[in-house]
Design a protein around this motif. Structure first.
Motif, PDB file in Angstrom:
ATOM      1  N   SER A 264     -30.827 -37.771  29.782  1.00  0.00           N
ATOM      2  CA  SER A 264     -31.099 -37.520  28.371  1.00  0.00           C
ATOM      3  C   SER A 264     -30.596 -36.154  27.924  1.00  0.00           C
ATOM      4  N   VAL A 265     -30.447 -35.219  28.850  1.00  0.00           N
ATOM      5  CA  VAL A 265     -29.947 -33.884  28.543  1.00  0.00           C
ATOM      6  C   VAL A 265     -28.724 -33.672  29.421  1.00  0.00           C
ATOM      7  N   SER A 266     -27.707 -33.093  28.851  1.00  0.00           N
ATOM      8  CA  SER A 266     -26.482 -32.866  29.612  1.00  0.00           C
ATOM      9  C   SER A 266     -26.767 -32.008  30.838  1.00  0.00           C
ATOM     10  N   THR A 267     -26.297 -32.466  31.979  1.00  0.00           N
ATOM     11  CA  THR A 267     -26.475 -31.755  33.233  1.00  0.00           C
ATOM     12  C   THR A 267     -25.122 -31.212  33.661  1.00  0.00           C
ATOM     13  N   PRO A 268     -25.048 -29.915  34.010  1.00  0.00           N
ATOM     14  CA  PRO A 268     -23.765 -29.359  34.453  1.00  0.00           C
ATOM     15  C   PRO A 268     -23.240 -30.124  35.665  1.00  0.00           C
ATOM     16  N   SER A 269     -21.976 -30.485  35.595  1.00  0.00           N
ATOM     17  CA  SER A 269     -21.388 -31.274  36.671  1.00  0.00           C
ATOM     18  C   SER A 269     -19.885 -31.044  36.727  1.00  0.00           C
ATOM     19  N   CYS A 270     -19.286 -31.550  37.789  1.00  0.00           N
ATOM     20  CA  CYS A 270     -17.838 -31.564  37.908  1.00  0.00           C
ATOM     21  C   CYS A 270     -17.443 -32.966  38.334  1.00  0.00           C
ATOM     22  N   ALA A 271     -16.208 -33.318  38.092  1.00  0.00           N
ATOM     23  CA  ALA A 271     -15.710 -34.628  38.491  1.00  0.00           C
ATOM     24  C   ALA A 271     -14.293 -34.483  39.007  1.00  0.00           C
ATOM     25  N   ILE A 272     -13.959 -35.334  39.953  1.00  0.00           N
ATOM     26  CA  ILE A 272     -12.602 -35.379  40.480  1.00  0.00           C
ATOM     27  C   ILE A 272     -12.233 -36.840  40.701  1.00  0.00           C
ATOM     28  N   ARG A 273     -11.004 -37.153  40.380  1.00  0.00           N
ATOM     29  CA  ARG A 273     -10.498 -38.498  40.642  1.00  0.00           C
ATOM     30  C   ARG A 273      -9.377 -38.393  41.663  1.00  0.00           C
ATOM     31  N   ASP A 274      -9.406 -39.305  42.612  1.00  0.00           N
ATOM     32  CA  ASP A 274      -8.390 -39.366  43.649  1.00  0.00           C
ATOM     33  C   ASP A 274      -8.096 -40.831  43.909  1.00  0.00           C
ATOM     34  N   GLY A 275      -6.935 -41.292  43.448  1.00  0.00           N
ATOM     35  CA  GLY A 275      -6.605 -42.703  43.603  1.00  0.00           C
ATOM     36  C   GLY A 275      -7.588 -43.576  42.844  1.00  0.00           C
ATOM     37  N   ASP A 276      -8.204 -44.502  43.549  1.00  0.00           N
ATOM     38  CA  ASP A 276      -9.149 -45.437  42.926  1.00  0.00           C
ATOM     39  C   ASP A 276     -10.538 -44.858  42.749  1.00  0.00           C
TER      40      ASP A 276
ATOM     41  N   LYS B 254     -13.625 -41.924  41.924  1.00  0.00           N
ATOM     42  CA  LYS B 254     -14.076 -40.799  41.101  1.00  0.00           C
ATOM     43  C   LYS B 254     -15.388 -40.296  41.688  1.00  0.00           C
ATOM     44  N   LEU B 255     -15.457 -38.986  41.902  1.00  0.00           N
ATOM     45  CA  LEU B 255     -16.677 -38.336  42.384  1.00  0.00           C
ATOM     46  C   LEU B 255     -17.220 -37.449  41.277  1.00  0.00           C
ATOM     47  N   ILE B 256     -18.503 -37.534  41.038  1.00  0.00           N
ATOM     48  CA  ILE B 256     -19.194 -36.641  40.108  1.00  0.00           C
ATOM     49  C   ILE B 256     -20.242 -35.896  40.916  1.00  0.00           C
ATOM     50  N   GLU B 257     -20.242 -34.565  40.822  1.00  0.00           N
ATOM     51  CA  GLU B 257     -21.249 -33.752  41.506  1.00  0.00           C
ATOM     52  C   GLU B 257     -22.035 -32.997  40.446  1.00  0.00           C
ATOM     53  N   PHE B 258     -23.348 -33.128  40.504  1.00  0.00           N
ATOM     54  CA  PHE B 258     -24.235 -32.444  39.569  1.00  0.00           C
ATOM     55  C   PHE B 258     -24.694 -31.152  40.217  1.00  0.00           C
ATOM     56  N   PHE B 259     -24.486 -30.031  39.510  1.00  0.00           N
ATOM     57  CA  PHE B 259     -24.767 -28.726  40.089  1.00  0.00           C
ATOM     58  C   PHE B 259     -26.257 -28.489  40.309  1.00  0.00           C
ATOM     59  N   GLU B 260     -27.094 -29.051  39.475  1.00  0.00           N
ATOM     60  CA  GLU B 260     -28.542 -28.895  39.646  1.00  0.00           C
ATOM     61  C   GLU B 260     -29.015 -29.946  40.641  1.00  0.00           C
TER      62      GLU B 260
ATOM     63  N   ARG C  24     -23.220 -21.410  34.572  1.00  0.00           N
ATOM     64  CA  ARG C  24     -24.402 -20.583  34.845  1.00  0.00           C
ATOM     65  C   ARG C  24     -25.520 -21.017  33.920  1.00  0.00           C
ATOM     66  N   GLU C  25     -26.733 -20.817  34.368  1.00  0.00           N
ATOM     67  CA  GLU C  25     -27.889 -21.159  33.546  1.00  0.00           C
ATOM     68  C   GLU C  25     -27.921 -20.275  32.305  1.00  0.00           C
ATOM     69  N   ASN C  26     -28.201 -20.884  31.159  1.00  0.00           N
ATOM     70  CA  ASN C  26     -28.289 -20.158  29.894  1.00  0.00           C
ATOM     71  C   ASN C  26     -29.726 -19.694  29.706  1.00  0.00           C
ATOM     72  N   PRO C  27     -29.975 -18.378  29.760  1.00  0.00           N
ATOM     73  CA  PRO C  27     -31.354 -17.886  29.626  1.00  0.00           C
ATOM     74  C   PRO C  27     -31.934 -18.140  28.234  1.00  0.00           C
ATOM     75  N   ASP C  28     -31.082 -18.422  27.245  1.00  0.00           N
ATOM     76  CA  ASP C  28     -31.559 -18.669  25.885  1.00  0.00           C
ATOM     77  C   ASP C  28     -31.782 -20.148  25.593  1.00  0.00           C
ATOM     78  N   CYS C  29     -31.563 -20.998  26.575  1.00  0.00           N
ATOM     79  CA  CYS C  29     -31.711 -22.435  26.367  1.00  0.00           C
ATOM     80  C   CYS C  29     -33.179 -22.803  26.131  1.00  0.00           C
TER      81      CYS C  29
ATOM     82  N   LYS D  61     -35.747 -28.139  22.367  1.00  0.00           N
ATOM     83  CA  LYS D  61     -34.931 -28.371  21.176  1.00  0.00           C
ATOM     84  C   LYS D  61     -33.697 -29.217  21.480  1.00  0.00           C
ATOM     85  N   SER D  62     -33.632 -29.789  22.678  1.00  0.00           N
ATOM     86  CA  SER D  62     -32.434 -30.539  23.066  1.00  0.00           C
ATOM     87  C   SER D  62     -32.162 -31.713  22.149  1.00  0.00           C
ATOM     88  N   HIS D  63     -33.204 -32.254  21.521  1.00  0.00           N
ATOM     89  CA  HIS D  63     -32.994 -33.373  20.597  1.00  0.00           C
ATOM     90  C   HIS D  63     -32.206 -32.942  19.360  1.00  0.00           C
TER      91      HIS D  63
END
Length: 92
Positions: free
Chosen positions: A4-16, A18-24, A71-76, A80-82
């Motif tokens: 429901s709330v965007s989670t910091p992540s990265c993604a990589i595709r290699d051939g067929d 796709k890997l998604i890694e969530f930093f938290e 990096r974590e946003n100290p002002d988040c 109020k994410s909605h």
């Protein structure tokens, strides 16, 4: 998996694949985009070698570019994410 709330992540595709890694928490998701184009079957637990290979490949790319990580946003204010994306809130 719906987040429901965007989670910091990265993604990589290699051939067929796709890997998604969530930093938290370090959770990972691995999908075969040819056999499962909508990404419904997470293969991370049954293909740990593929997960590790793609993690290493992403980290090598990230280090080669000297790209920073989120990096974590100290002002988040998660309460109020909605409002994010509405009325220009959080947009610049």
């Amino acid at each position: 998996l719906f987040r429901s709330v965007s989670t910091p992540s990265c993604a990589i595709r290699d051939g067929d694949f796709k890997l998604i890694e969530f930093f938290e928490g370090g959770e990972v998701e691995l999908y075969n985009l040819v056999k499962d184009p909508s990404g419904k079957e997470n293969l991370a637990e049954v293909m740990p070698e593929k997960v590790e290979m793609l993690r290493k490949k992403w980290r090598s790319w990230q280090q080669a570019l000297n790209a920073g990580l989120p990096r974590e946003n100290p002002d988040c204010d998660i309460d109020k994410s909605h409002l994010w994306g509405e009325r220009g809130y959080g947009m610049r």
